[in-house]
Design an enzyme around this catalytic site. Structure first.
Site, PDB file in Angstrom:
ATOM      1  N   GLU A 161       0.440 -30.095 -23.070  1.00 63.54           N
ATOM      2  CA  GLU A 161       1.310 -28.941 -23.270  1.00 63.54           C
ATOM      3  C   GLU A 161       1.507 -28.734 -24.764  1.00 63.54           C
ATOM      4  OE1 GLU A 161       4.996 -28.947 -21.073  1.00 63.54           O
ATOM      5  OE2 GLU A 161       6.049 -27.911 -22.690  1.00 63.54           O
ATOM      6  N   GLU A 166      10.076 -23.147 -29.188  1.00 61.19           N
ATOM      7  CA  GLU A 166      11.188 -23.098 -28.250  1.00 61.19           C
ATOM      8  C   GLU A 166      12.461 -22.843 -29.042  1.00 61.19           C
ATOM      9  OE1 GLU A 166      10.788 -26.181 -24.800  1.00 61.19           O
ATOM     10  OE2 GLU A 166      10.118 -27.135 -26.659  1.00 61.19           O
TER      11      GLU A 166
END
Length: 290
Positions: A161, A166
């Site tokens: 990932e 974020e």
């Protein structure tokens, strides 16, 4: 961050996009930069209220058993729409107490959207950037990230990932850049936090990666803020020399998002002006399924 990855196995033939072909959404055509041609873009210029182009985007739906993080939202296919001003908005809405939906961890308190290019667009290497304005509100958890093509076979986190960025409403000045893989995931992931001098929700910023074989560097408004490589994470396994899909979502609450605050108003939005994929140092490939 750890997420529940329930996926079905599908074998699909991929058609490579030639490096001289420009794939764009909307009416804008972008010129080729010398040495770093544009491979694929989403400009979100469709009329207001349009869904993301179904040629390129799928929806992850439902409560996802908390999506691995005890999150409070249920994902729908109506919470991601174009604004009519050249951007896409992923909107988190409070669910009325009269319309509560029972979810894996109790009641889903919010609806939102999570869109992915999985099974439609695969990317390997290159500069991948998006111009994004983060939502405001404690407990909001917006993200622009990627998952490895072999997730159905290898499962998460072995498939890898890449969190391009974020945001957390509880730390509004910080952008997070992270990778997850076998032996380095969730609390043991490898990443950094970039401090901005203003809240990320105040303005649009360009979040990106320059990704090449055995190396990834993260950028914020064009400035390199973090770098990792096959050598730097050794003896842990580097799982990022394969194709990945793109994901955009806004989660609410959960183990990383934290408690939702009173300042998180229904209708908070993550706005995405554009996404662009270019070659980086001669590397970069986009594959689009027919």
């Amino acid at each position: 961050m750890s997420r529940n990855k329930l996926r079905r196995s599908i074998s699909l033939a991929l058609l490579p996009v030639t490096l001289c072909t420009l794939l764009t959404s909307g009416t804008t055509a972008w010129s080729v930069e010398e040495g770093n041609p544009l491979l694929w873009s989403q400009e979100f210029n469709e009329k207001s209220g349009s869904k993301p182009d179904p040629k390129y985007w799928n929806y992850d739906l439902g409560d996802g058993r908390g999506w691995g993080n005890r999150e409070l939202q249920i994902y729908t296919d109506i919470n991601a729409k174009t604004t009519g001003r050249g951007s896409l908005a992923i909107t988190a809405l409070k669910i009325s107490p009269k319309k509560k939906q029972i979810c894996y961890y109790g009641y889903c308190e919010w609806s939102s959207a999570r869109i992915t290019t999985k099974e439609k667009v695969w990317i390997k290497y290159g500069t991948i950037e998006a111009r994004i304005q983060m939502p405001a509100g404690r407990g909001s958890w917006p993200a622009f990230w990627m998952l490895g093509q072999n997730i159905d076979e290898m499962s998460w986190p072995n498939s890898g990932e890449i969190d391009i960025t974020e945001g957390l409403g509880r730390t509004p000045y910080l952008a997070y850049a992270t990778i997850h893989g076998p032996g380095y995931f969730a609390g043991s992931s490898i990443g950094t936090r970039h401090l901005n001098n203003k809240k990320l929700s105040d303005n649009f910023h360009i979040y990106g990666i320059n990704w090449s074989e055995d190396s990834i560097e993260w950028t914020f408004d064009g400035e390199v803020i973090f770098k990792q490589s096959k050598d730097s994470i050794a003896p842990r396994t580097w799982v990022f020399n394969q194709h990945f899909s793109l994901i955009l979502n806004v989660a609410m609450g959960g183990e990383f998002g934290g408690e939702v605050g009173k300042d998180s108003k229904s209708g908070l939005k993550m706005k995405v002006d554009w996404i662009r994929v270019k070659q980086f140092n001669g590397q970069g490939e986009v594959q689009v399924l027919p």
